[in-house]
Design an enzyme around this catalytic site. Structure first.
Site, PDB file in Angstrom:
ATOM      1  N   ARG A  54       0.802  -1.220   0.000  1.00  0.00           N
ATOM      2  CA  ARG A  54       0.000   0.000   0.000  1.00  0.00           C
ATOM      3  C   ARG A  54       0.835   1.270   0.000  1.00  0.00           C
ATOM      4  NH1 ARG A  54      -1.535  -4.058   2.331  1.00  0.00           N
ATOM      5  NH2 ARG A  54      -3.654  -4.898   2.339  1.00  0.00           N
ATOM      6  N   THR A  55       1.774   1.351   0.923  1.00  0.00           N
ATOM      7  CA  THR A  55       2.515   2.597   1.073  1.00  0.00           C
ATOM      8  C   THR A  55       3.387   2.876  -0.141  1.00  0.00           C
ATOM      9  OG1 THR A  55       2.531   2.289   3.471  1.00  0.00           O
ATOM     10  CG2 THR A  55       4.087   3.871   2.563  1.00  0.00           C
ATOM     11  N   LYS A  82      25.515  -7.350  -1.785  1.00  0.00           N
ATOM     12  CA  LYS A  82      26.963  -7.497  -1.896  1.00  0.00           C
ATOM     13  C   LYS A  82      27.685  -6.841  -0.727  1.00  0.00           C
ATOM     14  CE  LYS A  82      26.655  -7.377  -6.965  1.00  0.00           C
ATOM     15  NZ  LYS A  82      27.062  -6.638  -8.188  1.00  0.00           N
ATOM     16  N   ARG A 104      11.483   3.470   3.994  1.00  0.00           N
ATOM     17  CA  ARG A 104      10.963   2.545   5.008  1.00  0.00           C
ATOM     18  C   ARG A 104      12.102   1.621   5.417  1.00  0.00           C
ATOM     19  NH1 ARG A 104       5.427  -0.898   4.923  1.00  0.00           N
ATOM     20  NH2 ARG A 104       4.719   1.194   5.481  1.00  0.00           N
ATOM     21  N   HIS A 132       4.891   6.240  11.533  1.00  0.00           N
ATOM     22  CA  HIS A 132       4.428   6.123  10.147  1.00  0.00           C
ATOM     23  C   HIS A 132       3.518   7.326   9.913  1.00  0.00           C
ATOM     24  CE1 HIS A 132       3.299   4.658   6.355  1.00  0.00           C
ATOM     25  NE2 HIS A 132       2.890   3.440   6.644  1.00  0.00           N
TER      26      HIS A 132
END
Length: 307
Positions: A54-55, A82, A104, A132
């Site tokens: 969603r975000t 890596k 995020r 959030h």
């Protein structure tokens, strides 16, 4: 406003301003061609170190509707595998000429750290258990739009795994700044160790709270963040704190059912309850695009026309 890292960055006036601006972008989203040139020439990158549907899609849709260029960073196919450090990754992306980074990360505080490394605008799309902010903004917008009343007149019950929820923390900040009464509902094991300064009520009895609230906001059990057994079983948790049809009948007629997603149907919310008219979960998602358009415009628009 340079960054959006926390609801606290906005204060009450900043929240109100963004909610008013969102009204304009709801109108844009309802056009036959839902696009304006406000951020043409700007570049927005999604930097997601945790899974999201969603975000991430909401921010990318918002940026495209503002005519910004977008880039999406995928950890699974990047040099992170890596051994590249977060700082090197961020500085590499910034060197490509980005204007805003939507980040995020599983660790609290990462957006603040990134903001100290580069001069692009940073938007916190969820950091660990911490915050959030755009979820809280879209929730406040949805509540106001659906109930048509000032948030200061409302009682919101937030139910479930408060301890591990960044959504709960941002919503408590936003709702209390706007004057709402907030009650946290859940077992003691799913509450933060200290609620000092939160400005909320607390209850372990969902059935007692439901008749008194205007919004019941359900949170999923975040099992991926739990490292010990905090409830005897999901079945017992659901029997005490899950919203089923019988409990819905205890709500006032006007009360809303909300959830930030993803839902665990049959745990915190019964499958048929999620599909009731008073459940505005898809409306939250829809409003999320307009809210994130408002945030991007506020950070990057700088007087650009909405078209």
């Amino acid at each position: 406003m340079k960054h959006l890292l926390s609801i606290a960055d906005l204060g009450r006036d900043g929240i109100e301003e963004l909610l008013r601006l969102t009204d304009s972008f709801v109108e844009v989203s309802e056009r036959s061609i839902p696009k304006v040139p406000a951020l043409r020439g700007r570049t927005v990158v999604s930097l997601f170190y945790e899974d999201s549907t969603r975000t991430r899609l909401s921010f990318e849709t918002a940026a495209k509707r503002l005519s910004a260029d977008t880039m999406s960073f995928s950890v699974g196919s990047s040099s992170v595998n890596k051994g590249e450090s977060l700082r090197d990754t961020v500085e590499t992306i910034h060197a490509m000429g980005v204007d805003a980074v939507v980040v995020r990360h599983k660790s609290s505080g990462v957006p603040w750290q990134i903001a100290s490394w580069i001069d692009a605008s940073i938007i916190n799309a969820g950091d660990g258990w911490h915050e959030h902010p755009t979820q809280a903004l879209l929730d406040c917008y949805t509540i106001r739009a659906e109930l048509g009343r000032p948030i200061s007149d409302l009682h919101v019950a937030i139910v479930g795994d408060i301890k591990h929820s960044r959504v709960a923390r941002s919503n408590v900040l936003a709702l209390t700044l706007l004057g709402a009464r907030v009650t946290l509902v859940g077992p003691d094991t799913l509450l933060p160790p200290s609620l000092e300064g939160w400005g909320v009520d607390v209850s372990g009895d969902l059935d007692d709270v439901l008749p008194k609230c205007d919004v019941v906001y359900l949170l999923r059990m975040q099992l991926e963040r739990q490292h010990e057994a905090l409830v005897p079983s999901l079945r017992e948790y659901s029997s005490r704190f899950g919203l089923d049809r019988a409990r819905v009948e205890r709500l006032p007629e006007h009360a809303l059912v909300m959830h930030p997603g993803p839902m665990n149907r049959g745990v915190e919310i019964a499958a048929d309850v999620a599909d009731l008219p008073r459940a505005v979960i898809t409306q939250q998602v829809r409003n999320g695009v307009a809210v994130r358009m408002a945030v991007l415009y506020q950070l990057l628009g700088s007087g650009a026309s909405l078209g």
